[in-house]
Design a protein around this motif. Structure first.
Motif, PDB file in Angstrom:
ATOM      1  N   ARG A 123      -9.454  -4.047  10.152  1.00  0.00           N
ATOM      2  CA  ARG A 123     -10.101  -3.118   9.226  1.00  0.00           C
ATOM      3  C   ARG A 123     -10.753  -1.946   9.952  1.00  0.00           C
ATOM      4  NH1 ARG A 123      -9.600  -8.010   7.278  1.00  0.00           N
ATOM      5  NH2 ARG A 123      -9.347  -8.363   5.037  1.00  0.00           N
ATOM      6  N   GLY A 124     -10.348  -1.751  11.194  1.00  0.00           N
ATOM      7  CA  GLY A 124     -10.813  -0.591  11.946  1.00  0.00           C
ATOM      8  C   GLY A 124     -12.197  -0.731  12.535  1.00  0.00           C
ATOM      9  N   ILE A 125     -12.675  -1.969  12.668  1.00  0.00           N
ATOM     10  CA  ILE A 125     -14.016  -2.211  13.214  1.00  0.00           C
ATOM     11  C   ILE A 125     -13.871  -2.826  14.605  1.00  0.00           C
ATOM     12  CG2 ILE A 125     -16.204  -3.427  12.899  1.00  0.00           C
ATOM     13  CD1 ILE A 125     -15.567  -3.448   9.865  1.00  0.00           C
ATOM     14  N   GLU A 126     -14.327  -2.106  15.611  1.00  0.00           N
ATOM     15  CA  GLU A 126     -14.296  -2.623  16.982  1.00  0.00           C
ATOM     16  C   GLU A 126     -15.328  -3.733  17.139  1.00  0.00           C
ATOM     17  OE1 GLU A 126     -15.238  -1.108  21.558  1.00  0.00           O
ATOM     18  OE2 GLU A 126     -15.570   0.230  19.854  1.00  0.00           O
ATOM     19  N   VAL A 127     -14.955  -4.798  17.836  1.00  0.00           N
ATOM     20  CA  VAL A 127     -15.880  -5.899  18.098  1.00  0.00           C
ATOM     21  C   VAL A 127     -16.147  -5.983  19.599  1.00  0.00           C
ATOM     22  CG1 VAL A 127     -16.269  -8.391  17.967  1.00  0.00           C
ATOM     23  CG2 VAL A 127     -15.114  -7.205  16.079  1.00  0.00           C
ATOM     24  N   VAL A 128     -17.424  -5.974  19.951  1.00  0.00           N
ATOM     25  CA  VAL A 128     -17.849  -6.145  21.341  1.00  0.00           C
ATOM     26  C   VAL A 128     -18.724  -7.391  21.390  1.00  0.00           C
ATOM     27  CG1 VAL A 128     -19.095  -5.147  23.289  1.00  0.00           C
ATOM     28  CG2 VAL A 128     -17.808  -3.660  21.724  1.00  0.00           C
ATOM     29  N   SER A 129     -18.349  -8.364  22.212  1.00  0.00           N
ATOM     30  CA  SER A 129     -19.065  -9.645  22.242  1.00  0.00           C
ATOM     31  C   SER A 129     -19.658  -9.908  23.620  1.00  0.00           C
ATOM     32  CB  SER A 129     -18.112 -10.775  21.860  1.00  0.00           C
ATOM     33  OG  SER A 129     -18.812 -11.989  21.669  1.00  0.00           O
ATOM     34  N   ASP A 130     -20.516 -10.913  23.668  1.00  0.00           N
ATOM     35  CA  ASP A 130     -21.139 -11.382  24.909  1.00  0.00           C
ATOM     36  C   ASP A 130     -22.011 -10.323  25.566  1.00  0.00           C
ATOM     37  OD1 ASP A 130     -19.970 -13.896  24.622  1.00  0.00           O
ATOM     38  OD2 ASP A 130     -18.156 -13.274  25.649  1.00  0.00           O
ATOM     39  N   VAL A 131     -22.767  -9.598  24.753  1.00  0.00           N
ATOM     40  CA  VAL A 131     -23.749  -8.647  25.265  1.00  0.00           C
ATOM     41  C   VAL A 131     -25.093  -9.355  25.330  1.00  0.00           C
ATOM     42  CG1 VAL A 131     -24.920  -6.443  24.884  1.00  0.00           C
ATOM     43  CG2 VAL A 131     -22.492  -6.685  24.303  1.00  0.00           C
ATOM     44  N   GLY A 135     -18.912 -11.010   5.551  1.00  0.00           N
ATOM     45  CA  GLY A 135     -18.459 -10.164   4.457  1.00  0.00           C
ATOM     46  C   GLY A 135     -19.274  -8.893   4.331  1.00  0.00           C
ATOM     47  N   ALA A 136     -20.587  -9.022   4.470  1.00  0.00           N
ATOM     48  CA  ALA A 136     -21.448  -7.846   4.337  1.00  0.00           C
ATOM     49  C   ALA A 136     -21.117  -6.790   5.376  1.00  0.00           C
ATOM     50  CB  ALA A 136     -22.919  -8.266   4.458  1.00  0.00           C
ATOM     51  N   ALA A 137     -20.831  -7.226   6.600  1.00  0.00           N
ATOM     52  CA  ALA A 137     -20.480  -6.276   7.655  1.00  0.00           C
ATOM     53  C   ALA A 137     -19.138  -5.609   7.369  1.00  0.00           C
ATOM     54  CB  ALA A 137     -20.455  -6.981   9.012  1.00  0.00           C
ATOM     55  N   LEU A 138     -18.158  -6.398   6.928  1.00  0.00           N
ATOM     56  CA  LEU A 138     -16.859  -5.825   6.584  1.00  0.00           C
ATOM     57  C   LEU A 138     -16.989  -4.764   5.500  1.00  0.00           C
ATOM     58  CD1 LEU A 138     -14.484  -8.934   6.374  1.00  0.00           C
ATOM     59  CD2 LEU A 138     -14.399  -7.119   8.087  1.00  0.00           C
ATOM     60  N   TRP A 139     -17.723  -5.089   4.412  1.00  0.00           N
ATOM     61  CA  TRP A 139     -17.787  -4.186   3.260  1.00  0.00           C
ATOM     62  C   TRP A 139     -18.615  -2.940   3.556  1.00  0.00           C
ATOM     63  CZ3 TRP A 139     -13.900  -6.474   2.266  1.00  0.00           C
ATOM     64  CH2 TRP A 139     -13.760  -7.750   1.762  1.00  0.00           C
ATOM     65  N   SER A 140     -19.470  -2.998   4.561  1.00  0.00           N
ATOM     66  CA  SER A 140     -20.296  -1.831   4.887  1.00  0.00           C
ATOM     67  C   SER A 140     -19.479  -0.722   5.550  1.00  0.00           C
ATOM     68  CB  SER A 140     -21.429  -2.236   5.822  1.00  0.00           C
ATOM     69  OG  SER A 140     -20.939  -2.459   7.141  1.00  0.00           O
ATOM     70  N   ARG A 141     -18.356  -1.095   6.141  1.00  0.00           N
ATOM     71  CA  ARG A 141     -17.471  -0.152   6.842  1.00  0.00           C
ATOM     72  C   ARG A 141     -18.106   0.478   8.085  1.00  0.00           C
ATOM     73  NH1 ARG A 141     -13.105   2.576   5.035  1.00  0.00           N
ATOM     74  NH2 ARG A 141     -14.179   4.577   5.171  1.00  0.00           N
ATOM     75  N   VAL A 142     -18.990  -0.280   8.738  1.00  0.00           N
ATOM     76  CA  VAL A 142     -19.423   0.180  10.059  1.00  0.00           C
ATOM     77  C   VAL A 142     -18.195   0.280  10.953  1.00  0.00           C
ATOM     78  CG1 VAL A 142     -21.782  -0.730   9.944  1.00  0.00           C
ATOM     79  CG2 VAL A 142     -19.927  -2.208  10.764  1.00  0.00           C
ATOM     80  N   LYS A 143     -18.285   1.091  11.982  1.00  0.00           N
ATOM     81  CA  LYS A 143     -17.142   1.303  12.864  1.00  0.00           C
ATOM     82  C   LYS A 143     -17.110   0.333  14.048  1.00  0.00           C
ATOM     83  CE  LYS A 143     -15.461   4.924  10.708  1.00  0.00           C
ATOM     84  NZ  LYS A 143     -15.533   6.263  11.309  1.00  0.00           N
ATOM     85  N   ARG A 144     -18.237  -0.328  14.284  1.00  0.00           N
ATOM     86  CA  ARG A 144     -18.340  -1.149  15.501  1.00  0.00           C
ATOM     87  C   ARG A 144     -19.315  -2.294  15.238  1.00  0.00           C
ATOM     88  NH1 ARG A 144     -21.078  -0.173  20.857  1.00  0.00           N
ATOM     89  NH2 ARG A 144     -19.590  -0.744  22.493  1.00  0.00           N
ATOM     90  N   LEU A 145     -18.997  -3.476  15.760  1.00  0.00           N
ATOM     91  CA  LEU A 145     -19.872  -4.643  15.672  1.00  0.00           C
ATOM     92  C   LEU A 145     -20.138  -5.132  17.087  1.00  0.00           C
ATOM     93  CD1 LEU A 145     -21.254  -6.990  14.090  1.00  0.00           C
ATOM     94  CD2 LEU A 145     -19.031  -8.155  14.145  1.00  0.00           C
ATOM     95  N   VAL A 146     -21.408  -5.192  17.450  1.00  0.00           N
ATOM     96  CA  VAL A 146     -21.812  -5.647  18.780  1.00  0.00           C
ATOM     97  C   VAL A 146     -22.600  -6.940  18.607  1.00  0.00           C
ATOM     98  CG1 VAL A 146     -23.062  -5.076  20.899  1.00  0.00           C
ATOM     99  CG2 VAL A 146     -21.943  -3.258  19.572  1.00  0.00           C
ATOM    100  N   VAL A 147     -22.137  -8.019  19.239  1.00  0.00           N
ATOM    101  CA  VAL A 147     -22.798  -9.311  19.103  1.00  0.00           C
ATOM    102  C   VAL A 147     -23.114  -9.886  20.481  1.00  0.00           C
ATOM    103  CG1 VAL A 147     -21.707  -9.795  16.882  1.00  0.00           C
ATOM    104  CG2 VAL A 147     -20.611 -10.597  18.977  1.00  0.00           C
ATOM    105  N   ALA A 148     -24.159 -10.707  20.516  1.00  0.00           N
ATOM    106  CA  ALA A 148     -24.544 -11.340  21.779  1.00  0.00           C
ATOM    107  C   ALA A 148     -23.605 -12.476  22.137  1.00  0.00           C
ATOM    108  CB  ALA A 148     -25.977 -11.858  21.696  1.00  0.00           C
ATOM    109  N   GLY A 149     -22.963 -13.059  21.140  1.00  0.00           N
ATOM    110  CA  GLY A 149     -22.055 -14.159  21.421  1.00  0.00           C
ATOM    111  C   GLY A 149     -21.510 -14.757  20.145  1.00  0.00           C
ATOM    112  N   ALA A 150     -20.655 -15.771  20.323  1.00  0.00           N
ATOM    113  CA  ALA A 150     -20.075 -16.514  19.212  1.00  0.00           C
ATOM    114  C   ALA A 150     -19.862 -17.944  19.695  1.00  0.00           C
ATOM    115  CB  ALA A 150     -18.753 -15.895  18.777  1.00  0.00           C
ATOM    116  N   GLY A 151     -19.852 -18.866  18.755  1.00  0.00           N
ATOM    117  CA  GLY A 151     -19.639 -20.245  19.148  1.00  0.00           C
ATOM    118  C   GLY A 151     -20.673 -21.176  18.558  1.00  0.00           C
ATOM    119  N   PRO A 152     -20.573 -22.473  18.864  1.00  0.00           N
ATOM    120  CA  PRO A 152     -21.417 -23.485  18.230  1.00  0.00           C
ATOM    121  C   PRO A 152     -22.848 -23.553  18.740  1.00  0.00           C
ATOM    122  CG  PRO A 152     -20.023 -24.518  19.883  1.00  0.00           C
ATOM    123  CD  PRO A 152     -19.596 -23.067  19.803  1.00  0.00           C
ATOM    124  N   GLU A 153     -23.154 -22.821  19.806  1.00  0.00           N
ATOM    125  CA  GLU A 153     -24.476 -22.964  20.421  1.00  0.00           C
ATOM    126  C   GLU A 153     -25.615 -22.642  19.453  1.00  0.00           C
ATOM    127  OE1 GLU A 153     -21.635 -21.825  23.798  1.00  0.00           O
ATOM    128  OE2 GLU A 153     -21.941 -21.288  21.698  1.00  0.00           O
TER     129      GLU A 153
END
Length: 203
Positions: free
Chosen positions: A165-173, A124-142
Motif C-alpha cells: 500500500r505504498g508504506i515503507e516499514v523500518v524495523s528494529d530501531v 488497520g488504523a495505520a493503513l487507513w491513515s495513509r502515512v508514507k512510512r512506519l518506523v517500529v522498534a521491533g516485532a515479535g512475541p517479546e
C-alpha cells in the motif's frame, strides 16, 4: 426510543505531562533513533502517570523532522479500549491537518513512529491513515511475554501488506530500549497489581 442518555460524542485528552516532555525536545528530530528515543521516553512514563500501558507514538514529517502529533496509550485514563497510542497520535495529526488522509497528494511525507509493531487494531488504523512510512522498534512475541498484553491475531505478512500500500516499514530501531521499557512495565504491573487489559481477560 429514549435517546436522552445516549452519548453523542467521545474523545480523549492527552495529559499535560506529554506536552511538558515535548517542550523539552528539539524542534526537529532528524534521525529515526532521535524520534524513537522520544517515543520510548513517553512510553516509559505513561504507566507511572496512570494513563495506560507502556506505549507511545509520534506522527512526524519525515523530511523536516517536525513532530506533527504525539500520542500515548490512554485506555485506562479514558475508559476507551480504542485509545491506543497509535490511534491517538494519528487522530491528533488528522485533527491538526483537518483531514483523514495523512498521505494526500502534495502533502508532506508523514510517518508513524511507535515502540513496537502495531497491534491488530492499530495495524488497520495505520493503513487507513495513509502515512508514507512506519518506523517500529521491533516485532515479535517479546512484548506479550514481558507485559501480558494481547496484541491480537496479526498476519505474518503484516509488513508486506504495508509495502503493498505504498508504506515503507523500518524495523528494529532502538529495539533493546523498547524491551527494557516493556520489562520494567512487567515488573511494575506485578509489584503494584496494575490492570493489564486484553481480550483474554485481565492478568
Amino acid at each position: 426510543m429514549d435517546v436522552s442518555t445516549m452519548p453523542r460524542s467521545y474523545g480523549v485528552t492527552v495529559p499535560d505531562w506529554v506536552f511538558d516532555e515535548l517542550r523539552a525536545t528539539p524542534d526537529t528530530l532528524s534521525t529515526d533513533e532521535e524520534r524513537m528515543s522520544l517515543v520510548h521516553k513517553l512510553a516509559a512514563r505513561n504507566p507511572a502517570e496512570g494513563s495506560g500501558g507502556p506505549f507511545a507514538a509520534l506522527v512526524v514529517d519525515t523530511d523536516t523532522g517536525e513532530v506533527v502529533s504525539a500520542g500515548v496509550n490512554l485506555v485506562l485514563a479514558s475508559g476507551l479500549s480504542a485509545a491506543h497510542a497509535e490511534v491517538v497520535a494519528l487522530s491528533l495529526a488528522q485533527t491538526r491537518i483537518g483531514g483523514w488522509d495523512l498521505g494526500a497528494a502534495g502533502a508532506p511525507n508523514r510517518e508513524l513512529v511507535v515502540n513496537w509493531r502495531p497491534c491488530a487494531q492499530c495495524y488497520g488504523a495505520a493503513l487507513w491513515s495513509r502515512v508514507k512510512r512506519l518506523v517500529v522498534a521491533g516485532a515479535g512475541p517479546e512484548l506479550e511475554q514481558l507485559t501480558g498484553f494481547d496484541e491480537g491475531p496479526m498476519r505474518e505478512d503484516w509488513a508486506e501488506q504495508f509495502h503493498d500500500r505504498g508504506i515503507e516499514v523500518v524495523s528494529d530501531v532502538s529495539r533493546e530500549q523498547a524491551l527494557e521499557v516493556f520489562a520494567a512495565y512487567g515488573r511494575m504491573a506485578a509489584e503494584q497489581g496494575l490492570t493489564v487489559y486484553n481480550a483474554r481477560g485481565t492478568r
